[in-house]
Write a protein that holds these residues in place. Sequence first.
Motif, PDB file in Angstrom:
ATOM      1  N   ILE A  70      31.817  45.665  35.347  1.00  0.00           N
ATOM      2  CA  ILE A  70      32.035  46.236  34.004  1.00  0.00           C
ATOM      3  C   ILE A  70      32.667  45.179  33.093  1.00  0.00           C
ATOM      4  O   ILE A  70      32.260  45.007  31.941  1.00  0.00           O
ATOM      5  N   ALA A  71      33.643  44.453  33.620  1.00  0.00           N
ATOM      6  CA  ALA A  71      34.321  43.416  32.833  1.00  0.00           C
ATOM      7  C   ALA A  71      33.323  42.350  32.363  1.00  0.00           C
ATOM      8  O   ALA A  71      33.317  41.965  31.184  1.00  0.00           O
ATOM      9  N   HIS A  72      32.468  41.902  33.271  1.00  0.00           N
ATOM     10  CA  HIS A  72      31.476  40.880  32.903  1.00  0.00           C
ATOM     11  C   HIS A  72      30.483  41.389  31.870  1.00  0.00           C
ATOM     12  O   HIS A  72      30.062  40.650  30.978  1.00  0.00           O
ATOM     13  N   GLN A  73      30.105  42.639  31.985  1.00  0.00           N
ATOM     14  CA  GLN A  73      29.123  43.208  31.043  1.00  0.00           C
ATOM     15  C   GLN A  73      29.700  43.372  29.643  1.00  0.00           C
ATOM     16  O   GLN A  73      28.979  43.321  28.663  1.00  0.00           O
ATOM     17  N   LEU A  74      31.014  43.608  29.563  1.00  0.00           N
ATOM     18  CA  LEU A  74      31.614  43.964  28.270  1.00  0.00           C
ATOM     19  C   LEU A  74      32.401  42.832  27.604  1.00  0.00           C
ATOM     20  O   LEU A  74      32.720  42.934  26.419  1.00  0.00           O
ATOM     21  N   HIS A  75      32.703  41.763  28.319  1.00  0.00           N
ATOM     22  CA  HIS A  75      33.718  40.835  27.808  1.00  0.00           C
ATOM     23  C   HIS A  75      33.277  40.035  26.574  1.00  0.00           C
ATOM     24  O   HIS A  75      34.117  39.546  25.825  1.00  0.00           O
ATOM     25  N   GLU A  76      31.977  39.909  26.340  1.00  0.00           N
ATOM     26  CA  GLU A  76      31.544  39.142  25.162  1.00  0.00           C
ATOM     27  C   GLU A  76      31.819  39.874  23.861  1.00  0.00           C
ATOM     28  O   GLU A  76      31.990  39.258  22.809  1.00  0.00           O
TER      29      GLU A  76
ATOM     30  N   ILE B  88      42.482  43.242  32.878  1.00  0.00           N
ATOM     31  CA  ILE B  88      42.291  43.771  34.248  1.00  0.00           C
ATOM     32  C   ILE B  88      43.629  43.776  34.989  1.00  0.00           C
ATOM     33  O   ILE B  88      44.356  42.775  35.001  1.00  0.00           O
ATOM     34  N   LEU B  89      43.916  44.911  35.625  1.00  0.00           N
ATOM     35  CA  LEU B  89      45.144  45.058  36.422  1.00  0.00           C
ATOM     36  C   LEU B  89      44.760  45.367  37.867  1.00  0.00           C
ATOM     37  O   LEU B  89      43.938  46.250  38.122  1.00  0.00           O
TER      38      LEU B  89
ATOM     39  N   VAL C 229      42.454  39.067  41.013  1.00  0.00           N
ATOM     40  CA  VAL C 229      42.345  38.807  39.567  1.00  0.00           C
ATOM     41  C   VAL C 229      42.472  37.326  39.210  1.00  0.00           C
ATOM     42  O   VAL C 229      41.961  36.895  38.171  1.00  0.00           O
ATOM     43  N   ALA C 230      43.111  36.548  40.079  1.00  0.00           N
ATOM     44  CA  ALA C 230      43.370  35.131  39.769  1.00  0.00           C
ATOM     45  C   ALA C 230      42.106  34.346  39.385  1.00  0.00           C
ATOM     46  O   ALA C 230      42.123  33.585  38.412  1.00  0.00           O
ATOM     47  N   PRO C 231      40.971  34.511  40.088  1.00  0.00           N
ATOM     48  CA  PRO C 231      39.778  33.718  39.742  1.00  0.00           C
ATOM     49  C   PRO C 231      39.231  34.011  38.334  1.00  0.00           C
ATOM     50  O   PRO C 231      38.403  33.251  37.845  1.00  0.00           O
ATOM     51  N   TYR C 232      39.682  35.094  37.712  1.00  0.00           N
ATOM     52  CA  TYR C 232      39.097  35.503  36.424  1.00  0.00           C
ATOM     53  C   TYR C 232      40.076  35.348  35.266  1.00  0.00           C
ATOM     54  O   TYR C 232      39.837  35.861  34.175  1.00  0.00           O
TER      55      TYR C 232
ATOM     56  N   LEU D 252      32.981  47.047  41.179  1.00  0.00           N
ATOM     57  CA  LEU D 252      32.633  47.837  39.991  1.00  0.00           C
ATOM     58  C   LEU D 252      33.446  47.384  38.779  1.00  0.00           C
ATOM     59  O   LEU D 252      32.885  47.175  37.693  1.00  0.00           O
ATOM     60  N   GLY D 253      34.740  47.192  38.967  1.00  0.00           N
ATOM     61  CA  GLY D 253      35.603  46.777  37.860  1.00  0.00           C
ATOM     62  C   GLY D 253      35.190  45.428  37.294  1.00  0.00           C
ATOM     63  O   GLY D 253      35.110  45.255  36.070  1.00  0.00           O
ATOM     64  N   LEU D 254      34.894  44.498  38.178  1.00  0.00           N
ATOM     65  CA  LEU D 254      34.515  43.156  37.727  1.00  0.00           C
ATOM     66  C   LEU D 254      33.141  43.156  37.053  1.00  0.00           C
ATOM     67  O   LEU D 254      32.913  42.440  36.070  1.00  0.00           O
TER      68      LEU D 254
END
Lengths: 214, 135
Positions: free
Chosen positions: B15-21, B27-28, B35-38, B11-13
Amino acid sequence: MKIVIFGCGRSGKGLFLTLFKQNHDVSIIDDDESNLLPLQSYQQVFFNSYLVESLWDTLRIHECDAIIACTKSDEMNAIIARAAKTMYHVPKTIAFIQHPDKVHLYEHLGVQTISTTDWGIKRAIHMLSYNHLQTLYTLGDNELQILRIPVLNDWVHQTIDAFEHNEPFTIIAIERKNHTFIPLQGTILEEQDILYIIIEDCNRQRIETFIKES
Amino acid sequence: MNILIIGAGHLGLEIAHQLHERHEIHILDLLPSKVAPYSTLFHTYIGNGTNPSDLNQTKIQTMELVFVLTSHDETNLMISSICKLDYNIPMVVARINDPQHAWLFTPVMGVDYGINQALILTHELLKELAYLATP
Protein backbone atom coordinates in the motif's frame (compact mmCIF):
# COMPACT_ATOMS: atom_id res chain seq x y z
CA MET A 1 -27.54 -12.89 37.22
CA LYS A 2 -26.51 -14.22 33.83
CA ILE A 3 -22.73 -13.87 33.54
CA VAL A 4 -20.24 -15.01 30.90
CA ILE A 5 -16.53 -15.27 31.68
CA PHE A 6 -13.98 -15.17 28.84
CA GLY A 7 -10.72 -16.89 29.77
CA CYS A 8 -10.25 -19.88 32.06
CA GLY A 9 -6.97 -19.05 33.74
CA ARG A 10 -6.64 -18.84 37.53
CA SER A 11 -8.86 -15.77 37.80
CA GLY A 12 -11.50 -17.02 35.36
CA LYS A 13 -11.74 -20.46 36.95
CA GLY A 14 -11.95 -18.98 40.46
CA LEU A 15 -14.62 -16.51 39.38
CA PHE A 16 -16.62 -19.26 37.67
CA LEU A 17 -16.59 -21.53 40.75
CA THR A 18 -17.44 -18.69 43.13
CA LEU A 19 -20.31 -17.36 41.00
CA PHE A 20 -21.60 -20.89 40.35
CA LYS A 21 -21.73 -21.56 44.11
CA GLN A 22 -23.69 -18.32 44.49
CA ASN A 23 -26.29 -19.78 42.09
CA HIS A 24 -25.61 -17.37 39.24
CA ASP A 25 -26.26 -18.49 35.65
CA VAL A 26 -22.57 -18.46 34.75
CA SER A 27 -20.75 -19.72 31.64
CA ILE A 28 -17.04 -19.78 30.84
CA ILE A 29 -15.16 -19.96 27.55
CA ASP A 30 -11.51 -20.50 26.64
CA ASP A 31 -9.69 -20.97 23.32
CA ASP A 32 -7.36 -23.56 24.87
CA GLU A 33 -9.14 -26.82 25.67
CA SER A 34 -6.56 -27.86 28.29
CA ASN A 35 -7.45 -24.81 30.41
CA LEU A 36 -11.03 -26.09 30.67
CA LEU A 37 -10.14 -29.59 31.92
CA PRO A 38 -10.52 -28.71 35.64
CA LEU A 39 -14.10 -27.62 34.91
CA GLN A 40 -15.08 -30.48 32.58
CA SER A 41 -17.77 -31.73 34.96
CA TYR A 42 -19.73 -28.49 34.51
CA GLN A 43 -22.18 -28.00 31.64
CA GLN A 44 -21.67 -24.29 30.98
CA VAL A 45 -18.09 -24.65 29.74
CA PHE A 46 -17.21 -23.80 26.13
CA PHE A 47 -14.09 -24.37 24.06
CA ASN A 48 -13.97 -21.86 21.20
CA SER A 49 -12.22 -18.79 19.78
CA TYR A 50 -13.36 -15.74 21.71
CA LEU A 51 -14.42 -13.42 18.88
CA VAL A 52 -16.72 -15.69 16.87
CA GLU A 53 -20.20 -14.22 16.41
CA SER A 54 -22.04 -17.57 16.46
CA LEU A 55 -20.54 -18.30 19.89
CA TRP A 56 -21.76 -14.94 21.24
CA ASP A 57 -25.23 -15.80 19.93
CA THR A 58 -25.08 -19.31 21.45
CA LEU A 59 -24.08 -17.78 24.79
CA ARG A 60 -26.92 -15.23 24.42
CA ILE A 61 -24.58 -12.38 25.25
CA HIS A 62 -27.40 -9.90 24.55
CA GLU A 63 -29.26 -11.33 27.58
CA CYS A 64 -26.26 -11.12 29.92
CA ASP A 65 -26.24 -8.96 33.02
CA ALA A 66 -22.44 -8.98 33.03
CA ILE A 67 -19.43 -10.26 31.15
CA ILE A 68 -15.91 -10.57 32.55
CA ALA A 69 -12.94 -10.75 30.17
CA CYS A 70 -9.87 -12.26 31.82
CA THR A 71 -7.93 -13.88 28.98
CA LYS A 72 -4.13 -13.66 28.79
CA SER A 73 -4.25 -10.71 26.36
CA ASP A 74 -5.05 -7.16 27.50
CA GLU A 75 -6.15 -6.19 23.98
CA MET A 76 -8.44 -9.21 23.75
CA ASN A 77 -10.00 -8.39 27.13
CA ALA A 78 -10.57 -4.78 26.18
CA ILE A 79 -12.12 -5.68 22.81
CA ILE A 80 -14.42 -8.33 24.32
CA ALA A 81 -15.63 -5.85 26.96
CA ARG A 82 -16.02 -3.04 24.44
CA ALA A 83 -17.92 -5.21 21.93
CA ALA A 84 -20.22 -6.56 24.66
CA LYS A 85 -20.99 -3.03 25.83
CA THR A 86 -21.36 -1.22 22.51
CA MET A 87 -22.81 -3.96 20.27
CA TYR A 88 -24.73 -6.14 22.77
CA HIS A 89 -25.52 -3.48 25.37
CA VAL A 90 -24.45 -5.67 28.29
CA PRO A 91 -24.93 -3.49 31.41
CA LYS A 92 -21.75 -4.56 33.23
CA THR A 93 -18.56 -5.36 31.34
CA ILE A 94 -15.22 -5.81 33.06
CA ALA A 95 -11.79 -6.31 31.47
CA PHE A 96 -8.80 -7.61 33.40
CA ILE A 97 -5.72 -5.63 32.40
CA GLN A 98 -2.21 -6.72 33.36
CA HIS A 99 -0.38 -3.69 32.00
CA PRO A 100 -1.09 -0.78 34.42
CA ASP A 101 -0.13 1.87 31.83
CA LYS A 102 -3.04 0.84 29.62
CA VAL A 103 -5.75 1.22 32.25
CA HIS A 104 -6.49 4.90 31.64
CA LEU A 105 -6.48 4.39 27.88
CA TYR A 106 -8.99 1.54 28.03
CA GLU A 107 -11.19 3.33 30.54
CA HIS A 108 -11.20 6.33 28.20
CA LEU A 109 -12.59 3.97 25.55
CA GLY A 110 -15.45 3.10 27.90
CA VAL A 111 -14.03 -0.19 29.18
CA GLN A 112 -14.25 -0.78 32.92
CA THR A 113 -10.99 -2.40 33.96
CA ILE A 114 -9.42 -4.28 36.82
CA SER A 115 -5.66 -3.88 36.79
CA THR A 116 -4.43 -7.04 38.49
CA THR A 117 -0.83 -5.80 38.51
CA ASP A 118 -1.72 -2.36 39.84
CA TRP A 119 -3.97 -3.86 42.51
CA GLY A 120 -1.24 -6.31 43.57
CA ILE A 121 1.35 -3.51 43.78
CA LYS A 122 -0.96 -1.33 45.89
CA ARG A 123 -1.74 -4.22 48.23
CA ALA A 124 1.93 -5.12 48.64
CA ILE A 125 2.91 -1.50 49.33
CA HIS A 126 0.13 -1.19 51.89
CA MET A 127 1.20 -4.40 53.61
CA LEU A 128 4.82 -3.26 53.70
CA SER A 129 4.11 0.27 54.82
CA TYR A 130 1.84 -0.43 57.75
CA ASN A 131 0.88 -3.85 59.01
CA HIS A 132 -1.60 -2.72 61.66
CA LEU A 133 -4.26 -2.18 59.01
CA GLN A 134 -5.71 -5.23 57.33
CA THR A 135 -7.74 -4.74 54.14
CA LEU A 136 -10.68 -7.13 54.12
CA TYR A 137 -12.53 -5.99 51.04
CA THR A 138 -12.26 -3.43 48.28
CA LEU A 139 -15.05 -1.83 46.29
CA GLY A 140 -14.78 -0.44 42.76
CA ASP A 141 -11.23 -0.27 41.45
CA ASN A 142 -9.77 -0.26 44.97
CA GLU A 143 -11.51 3.09 45.54
CA LEU A 144 -13.23 2.08 48.78
CA GLN A 145 -11.68 -0.24 51.33
CA ILE A 146 -13.05 -2.04 54.35
CA LEU A 147 -10.29 -2.39 56.95
CA ARG A 148 -9.90 -4.32 60.18
CA ILE A 149 -8.08 -2.51 63.02
CA PRO A 150 -7.50 -3.75 66.57
CA VAL A 151 -8.44 -0.93 68.94
CA LEU A 152 -5.43 1.08 70.17
CA ASN A 153 -4.83 1.74 73.88
CA ASP A 154 -5.41 5.49 73.42
CA TRP A 155 -8.88 4.85 72.00
CA VAL A 156 -10.23 2.72 74.85
CA HIS A 157 -13.11 4.36 76.77
CA GLN A 158 -13.67 6.92 73.99
CA THR A 159 -16.92 7.09 72.01
CA ILE A 160 -16.79 6.39 68.27
CA ASP A 161 -18.19 9.89 67.62
CA ALA A 162 -14.82 11.37 68.56
CA PHE A 163 -13.19 9.68 65.54
CA GLU A 164 -15.94 10.07 62.98
CA HIS A 165 -16.32 13.82 63.40
CA ASN A 166 -12.65 14.50 62.74
CA GLU A 167 -11.39 11.66 60.57
CA PRO A 168 -12.34 10.56 57.02
CA PHE A 169 -13.55 7.07 57.91
CA THR A 170 -16.66 5.42 59.22
CA ILE A 171 -16.71 2.61 61.78
CA ILE A 172 -19.21 0.14 60.35
CA ALA A 173 -18.84 -2.70 62.86
CA ILE A 174 -17.18 -3.64 66.12
CA GLU A 175 -16.15 -7.16 67.09
CA ARG A 176 -16.22 -7.64 70.86
CA LYS A 177 -15.96 -10.92 72.79
CA ASN A 178 -17.00 -13.10 69.82
CA HIS A 179 -19.90 -10.83 69.00
CA THR A 180 -20.01 -8.36 66.12
CA PHE A 181 -22.42 -5.44 66.02
CA ILE A 182 -23.10 -2.15 64.27
CA PRO A 183 -22.10 0.69 66.61
CA LEU A 184 -24.57 3.41 67.50
CA GLN A 185 -23.88 7.03 68.29
CA GLY A 186 -22.16 7.14 71.66
CA THR A 187 -20.88 3.56 71.58
CA ILE A 188 -17.82 3.39 73.83
CA LEU A 189 -14.75 1.45 72.70
CA GLU A 190 -13.40 -1.25 74.99
CA GLU A 191 -10.10 -3.08 75.32
CA GLN A 192 -9.53 -5.80 72.71
CA ASP A 193 -12.26 -4.46 70.41
CA ILE A 194 -11.71 -5.07 66.71
CA LEU A 195 -12.94 -2.19 64.53
CA TYR A 196 -14.15 -2.52 60.95
CA ILE A 197 -13.93 0.76 59.09
CA ILE A 198 -14.63 1.93 55.55
CA ILE A 199 -12.36 4.51 53.91
CA GLU A 200 -11.60 5.99 50.52
CA ASP A 201 -8.24 4.86 49.10
CA CYS A 202 -7.09 8.48 48.79
CA ASN A 203 -7.42 8.84 52.57
CA ARG A 204 -5.57 5.66 53.51
CA GLN A 205 -2.25 7.42 54.10
CA ARG A 206 -4.00 9.86 56.43
CA ILE A 207 -5.55 6.98 58.41
CA GLU A 208 -2.17 5.30 58.72
CA THR A 209 -0.64 8.53 60.01
CA PHE A 210 -3.55 9.03 62.39
CA ILE A 211 -3.14 5.52 63.82
CA LYS A 212 0.64 5.88 64.13
CA GLU A 213 0.22 9.18 65.99
CA SER A 214 -2.43 7.64 68.23
CA MET B 1 -2.84 13.60 2.15
CA ASN B 2 -1.12 12.34 5.32
CA ILE B 3 -1.53 8.57 5.56
CA LEU B 4 -0.38 6.39 8.46
CA ILE B 5 0.16 2.66 8.00
CA ILE B 6 0.42 0.62 11.20
CA GLY B 7 2.06 -2.73 10.54
CA ALA B 8 4.86 -2.96 7.96
CA GLY B 9 4.12 -6.42 6.58
CA HIS B 10 3.71 -7.25 2.90
CA LEU B 11 0.28 -5.61 2.70
CA GLY B 12 1.37 -2.43 4.49
CA LEU B 13 4.47 -2.01 2.35
CA GLU B 14 2.57 -2.66 -0.88
CA ILE B 15 0.00 0.00 0.00
CA ALA B 16 2.84 2.39 0.89
CA HIS B 17 4.57 1.82 -2.45
CA GLN B 18 1.35 2.29 -4.40
CA LEU B 19 0.46 5.56 -2.67
CA HIS B 20 3.74 7.28 -1.84
CA GLU B 21 4.09 9.29 -5.07
CA ARG B 22 0.88 11.23 -4.43
CA HIS B 23 0.70 11.16 -0.62
CA GLU B 24 2.83 11.56 2.51
CA ILE B 25 3.26 8.05 3.83
CA HIS B 26 4.08 7.33 7.48
CA ILE B 27 4.73 3.75 8.65
CA LEU B 28 4.78 2.49 12.25
CA ASP B 29 5.94 -0.99 13.24
CA LEU B 30 7.19 -2.72 16.38
CA LEU B 31 10.29 -4.07 14.66
CA PRO B 32 13.09 -1.71 13.51
CA SER B 33 14.18 -4.27 10.91
CA LYS B 34 10.82 -3.98 9.15
CA VAL B 35 10.83 -0.21 8.66
CA ALA B 36 14.56 0.63 8.53
CA PRO B 37 15.04 -0.31 4.81
CA TYR B 38 12.31 2.18 3.82
CA SER B 39 13.37 5.21 5.84
CA THR B 40 14.41 7.11 2.71
CA LEU B 41 11.10 6.51 0.94
CA PHE B 42 8.63 7.00 3.79
CA HIS B 43 8.45 8.54 7.26
CA THR B 44 9.19 5.55 9.47
CA TYR B 45 8.59 5.08 13.20
CA ILE B 46 9.21 2.27 15.66
CA GLY B 47 6.57 1.58 18.27
CA ASN B 48 3.35 -0.09 19.35
CA GLY B 49 0.10 1.07 17.77
CA THR B 50 -1.83 0.57 21.00
CA ASN B 51 0.50 2.92 22.86
CA PRO B 52 -0.60 6.59 22.62
CA SER B 53 2.93 7.93 23.12
CA ASP B 54 4.14 5.82 20.18
CA LEU B 55 1.21 7.07 18.09
CA ASN B 56 1.95 10.67 19.06
CA GLN B 57 5.46 10.50 17.59
CA THR B 58 3.80 10.00 14.17
CA LYS B 59 1.79 13.23 14.68
CA ILE B 60 -1.30 11.08 14.28
CA GLN B 61 -3.59 14.08 14.77
CA THR B 62 -2.58 15.26 11.29
CA MET B 63 -3.51 11.97 9.57
CA GLU B 64 -6.51 11.85 7.26
CA LEU B 65 -6.36 8.10 6.70
CA VAL B 66 -4.98 5.31 8.89
CA PHE B 67 -4.45 1.72 7.74
CA VAL B 68 -4.32 -0.72 10.68
CA LEU B 69 -2.70 -3.86 9.33
CA THR B 70 -1.17 -5.94 12.14
CA SER B 71 -1.61 -9.71 12.12
CA HIS B 72 -3.77 -9.73 15.27
CA ASP B 73 -7.45 -8.84 14.98
CA GLU B 74 -7.87 -7.79 18.60
CA THR B 75 -4.89 -5.43 18.22
CA ASN B 76 -6.32 -4.00 14.99
CA LEU B 77 -9.66 -3.38 16.69
CA MET B 78 -8.03 -1.73 19.69
CA ILE B 79 -5.86 0.55 17.51
CA SER B 80 -8.90 1.45 15.37
CA SER B 81 -10.89 2.38 18.49
CA ILE B 82 -8.04 4.58 19.71
CA CYS B 83 -7.65 6.26 16.28
CA LYS B 84 -11.34 7.00 15.98
CA LEU B 85 -12.29 7.87 19.56
CA ASP B 86 -9.09 9.49 20.81
CA TYR B 87 -7.79 11.13 17.65
CA ASN B 88 -10.95 11.50 15.54
CA ILE B 89 -9.26 10.18 12.38
CA PRO B 90 -11.66 10.73 9.43
CA MET B 91 -11.05 7.31 7.82
CA VAL B 92 -9.80 4.17 9.57
CA VAL B 93 -9.22 1.05 7.47
CA ALA B 94 -8.42 -2.18 9.31
CA ARG B 95 -7.23 -5.60 8.21
CA ILE B 96 -9.41 -8.58 9.12
CA ASN B 97 -7.13 -11.59 9.56
CA ASP B 98 -9.76 -14.16 10.54
CA PRO B 99 -13.01 -13.93 8.53
CA GLN B 100 -14.90 -15.15 11.62
CA HIS B 101 -14.01 -11.83 13.28
CA ALA B 102 -15.41 -9.67 10.44
CA TRP B 103 -18.62 -8.90 12.36
CA LEU B 104 -16.62 -6.82 14.85
CA PHE B 105 -15.04 -4.51 12.26
CA THR B 106 -17.75 -1.84 12.30
CA PRO B 107 -17.88 1.93 12.85
CA VAL B 108 -19.02 1.30 16.44
CA MET B 109 -15.62 -0.34 17.02
CA GLY B 110 -13.80 2.50 15.25
CA VAL B 111 -13.46 0.82 11.83
CA ASP B 112 -14.78 2.65 8.76
CA TYR B 113 -13.74 -0.09 6.36
CA GLY B 114 -12.53 -3.63 7.03
CA ILE B 115 -10.21 -5.39 4.58
CA ASN B 116 -11.29 -9.01 4.69
CA GLN B 117 -8.38 -10.60 2.86
CA ALA B 118 -9.80 -14.12 2.86
CA LEU B 119 -13.13 -12.93 1.45
CA ILE B 120 -11.51 -10.78 -1.26
CA LEU B 121 -9.23 -13.64 -2.28
CA THR B 122 -12.13 -16.09 -2.35
CA HIS B 123 -14.19 -13.76 -4.59
CA GLU B 124 -11.27 -13.28 -6.96
CA LEU B 125 -10.64 -17.02 -7.12
CA LEU B 126 -14.30 -17.81 -7.79
CA LYS B 127 -14.42 -15.14 -10.52
CA GLU B 128 -11.31 -16.63 -12.10
CA LEU B 129 -12.70 -20.16 -11.90
CA ALA B 130 -15.98 -19.01 -13.47
CA TYR B 131 -14.00 -17.40 -16.32
CA LEU B 132 -12.02 -20.60 -16.83
CA ALA B 133 -15.19 -22.68 -16.80
CA THR B 134 -16.72 -20.51 -19.56
CA PRO B 135 -16.18 -22.18 -22.96
